[in-house]
Design a protein around this motif. Structure first.
Motif: not given
Lengths: 318, 456
Positions: A253-259, A287-288, A298-301, A304-306
């Motif tokens: 929730r701290g990340l800049d997510l769309k939802k 991940r799965a 977009d959020d998943i991507a 995923d990187t972090e």
């Protein structure tokens, strides 16, 4: 000198605890702020406007209140184009037509001996006007809530989806718990219903509406509360995994997510992990199953990187 | 109680939280139901009745913290429970709670207060003095000296000075220094009270004044530091216009019975009015092509023009946004994805500060968009029409105008500067339906609302 006001807060606190325990018995865990708003709503007879991100339990609050108080929950889902014939009442046209037919048949009997038109009309006026009669009313949610003899819990869901006109139309209902039906007059509630309005903030609500309501903003729950909710809803999950999972979701929730993931998503995810027999948050597993938690590619991507750092941090804080 | 609440509401309003009197009454009911002793509870409960948006809630929280100190709450409460204190605030400490002053002799009370050092008593006395000095009317920072002096006087400074004088004569040096030190502390405390009050009441007066001024101020003179406020203002403006617009659309949906068309349509049903037709006013959902000059000659207003352009893309459903200095570039997607600050900065970095070439820009514009432009399209051009003595490209603009519903040119320069030097307003303006000088937010507001006007 003992001040009567001194003892008051204790009584209020007591009432809040009662509310919280009552809700807990129905499976709804709530913060102090939520309990306060329910307390005030019952005390001041005011509707509560609930705002907050989707999935934090706005609708659930109304349901819990209804279950706890043992009152029926009457729900009005708002959408664009909702009007009073769907929200308030409608005449049972079919029955009204039948009534006129019957009246027509009986008219001859009634008019026996009447001299001329004037006298006939005078006769007609002697009968009650049953054409517009509460019996021919088909109550819709709002009217139902007013008619409910023991009071009801009225949930007006997603008021922001309805038009501005409908909002204005609600004002009379929310202020005085009465509504005007032009053909009959005003209908007033014997026991005012407890009203909840929810909004997802897709548009700014009018000031007039806000003024008449208590305003409750439900944010995402803090870690402790979310842990308790998960414990309650998904008891099969073991304690350490639960803490990790909640910490992970909180960091998302701290990340800049769309939802951002809401409580409902956390619960879904917890259930998923139980089904997968997970013992701890591992990289592949997360991940799965990330698509349970996040609903945009977009959020998943982005997550995923972090993923690695996030999981690590969650393990550490748990 | 009501007085405290009134003060608090006033402070809230000063902090720009919109509180109606109806909500004030609700807050009174909350007070009645909850009391003052539990601070957290009170904060939650009042918050739900008074602050109804997230921003308001944040402001409310700040304001509450400032207004109700933890110490203050106990005091206020005691204040309420002792009617004498209300009726005769002049008594200072004499509220019957502790050792009351000797017969209401104020100097003695102050001296007594200072000597006993009873914090609660002192706080109460300060509050009473503040009330008597009408501290809630303080407006300016420079007034704090006067107000603190008044409060001290009210608490009996004069008498105390006399006592001190006498004590000095009799040679009780220790007493004098001790009392003076205490008095100094008191002064500080009073000053702090006054300053807190100023903060509460005037927190937002400055911003509000600034907003008023900015509304009227020419865009060119607005400073970088105002960009933030400006942005808020433009956003507000855009929001207001959107809500106006949406309401208009609803009017059209309702309509009245169209008798003529109903009759005509129902001829086939033997004149039975079976299929009802409603009068409808069609709403012009304008398609907008907006072009903004970001070249060197409009450097000082480019940011604000872009800000406006950004808001237009937010407000209206179908907008294509272009910027140009030497070459034309489309920024619709950029605006759609980035936040306003980033969008403006990126646009300026990528396309800004070049030398203007209106001829080329307009030629490219017509090549890019002419096929899309139809009788519903409004073309909006923001620029100063200074073409560096090059080809102004008015023939391209005219071709656009022939197809478009209308072409509006907004020039950030005042009318008196048009057609001077390399300004080509004469020729370009001839190919427009409307030419306006657009120098402040007021102008912008008027023009956008015109764009949104519905057709019959």
């Amino acid at each position: 000198m003992k001040n009567p006001l001194d003892t008051m807060p204790d009584a209020v606190r007591q009432a809040l605890v009662t509310i919280q325990e009552g809700f807990e018995s129905t499976g709804y865990l709530c913060s102090d702020a939520i309990a306060t708003s329910v307390f005030l709503a019952t005390r001041l007879d005011k509707p509560v406007l609930i705002e907050g991100p989707p999935g934090v339990g706005k609708t659930e609050l109304a349901r819990a209140t209804a279950t706890w108080l043992g009152k029926p929950l009457i729900r009005l889902q708002c959408y664009e184009g909702l009007d009073e014939s769907k929200a308030l009442y409608e005449w049972k046209y079919g029955k009204q037509l039948l009534y006129t037919q019957v009246l027509k048949d009986k008219l001859g009997d009634l008019m026996v001996g009447a001299q001329g038109l004037r006298e006939s009309i005078a006769r007609l006026h002697e009968f009650d006007d049953t054409f517009f009669n509460p019996e021919f009313l088909e109550p819709r949610p709002l009217l139902k809530a007013l008619w409910e003899p023991g009071g009801a819990v009225l949930l007006i869901d997603e008021i922001d989806k309805a038009d501005q006109e409908f909002e204005a139309f609600l004002l009379e209902m929310l202020q005085d718990y009465q509504i005007s039906i032009p053909e009959i007059g005003t209908v007033k509630a014997h026991v005012p219903p407890i009203c909840f309005l929810t909004s997802n903030n897709t548009r700014e609500l009018g000031d007039a509406l806000k003024r008449r309501c208590l305003h409750l903003h439900i944010p995402y729950p803090d870690t402790a509360l979310e842990c308790r909710i998960i414990e309650r809803r998904v008891p099969e999950l073991n304690a350490s995994l639960r803490r990790q999972l909640v910490a992970f979701v909180q960091s998302l929730r701290g990340l800049d997510l769309k939802k951002s993931p809401a409580i409902s998503e956390t619960i879904d995810w917890a259930r998923t992990l139980v089904l997968m027999h997970a013992e701890m948050l591992d990289h592949e597993l997360v991940r799965a199953t990330l698509n349970v938690l996040l609903k945009f590619q977009d959020d998943i991507a982005l997550v995923d990187t972090e993923l690695f750092t996030l999981i690590h941090a969650a393990e550490k804080s748990a | 109680m009501s007085e405290v609440l009134g003060q608090f509401l006033k402070a809230l309003r000063a902090a720009d939280v919109r509180v109606s009197s109806a909500e004030g009454i609700d807050a009174g009911a909350v007070f009645q139901n909850i009391g003052l002793a539990d601070r957290e509870l009170l904060k939650m409960a009042l918050g739900q009745t008074l602050a109804k948006t997230l921003e308001d809630k944040a402001k409310y929280a700040d304001c509450f913290e400032q207004f109700f100190h933890s110490a203050d709450l106990r005091r206020l409460q005691r204040d309420e429970s002792t009617p004498e204190a209300q009726a005769e605030p002049d008594l200072g400490g004499g509220d019957g709670m502790g050792p009351s002053g000797s017969g209401g002799e104020e100097g003695a009370t102050l001296q007594g207060l200072l000597e006993t050092g009873d914090r609660a008593q002192l706080q109460l006395a300060i509050a009473n003095a503040a009330r008597a000095a009408k501290i809630n009317q303080i407006r300016l920072f420079t007034q704090r000296g006067i107000y603190s002096r008044r409060m001290l006087e009210h608490m009996g400074l004069e008498a105390l000075e006399q006592t001190l004088h006498q004590l000095q004569k009799t040679g009780a040096e220790d007493d004098v220094t001790r009392l003076r030190a205490r008095l100094g502390e008191l002064r500080e405390e009073i000053l702090a009270t006054v300053e807190r009050q100023i903060l509460l009441l005037t927190a937002n007066a400055g911003t509000r004044l600034r907003e008023e001024i900015l509304h009227e101020m020419p865009l060119a003179r607005a400073e970088q530091s105002d960009f933030r406020i400006m942005q808020l203002l433009v956003r507000k403006l855009a929001k207001r216009l959107v809500s106006l617009h949406s309401r208009r659309r609803k009017i059209a949906q309702r309509g009245q019975l169209d008798v003529r068309r109903t009759l005509r349509r129902n001829i086939e049903f033997d004149g039975l009015l079976f299929d009802v037709v409603w009068k409808q006013r069609k709403i012009d959902r304008p398609k907008v092509v907006a072009v903004c000059d970001v070249s060197g000659s409009v450097a000082n207003v480019a940011r604000f023009l872009l800000l406006f352009l950004y808001s237009v893309t937010e407000v209206l459903p179908a907008v294509r946004a272009f910027v140009f200095s030497a070459r034309l570039a489309e920024v619709t997607d950029l605006f759609a994805t980035l936040k306003v600050e980033d969008a403006v900065a990126t646009t300026l970095r990528q396309h800004g500060w070049g030398s203007t070439d209106y001829g080329r820009a307009l030629e490219e514009l017509s090549a890019l968009t002419l096929s899309e432009i139809d009788h519903r399209t409004t073309v909006l051009i923001l620029g100063d029409a200074r073409s560096n003595y090059g080809d102004p490209g008015h023939q391209h603009l005219r071709r656009i105008q022939e197809r478009a519903r209308r072409v509006i040119w907004l020039n950030p320069e005042p009318r008196s500067f048009w057609n001077m030097g390399d300004s080509e307003m004469q020729r370009l303006g001839a190919a427009c339906d409307r030419v306006e000088s657009c120098r402040s937010l007021r102008h912008l507001e008027r023009i956008v609302s015109e764009l949104l006007r519905y057709s019959r």
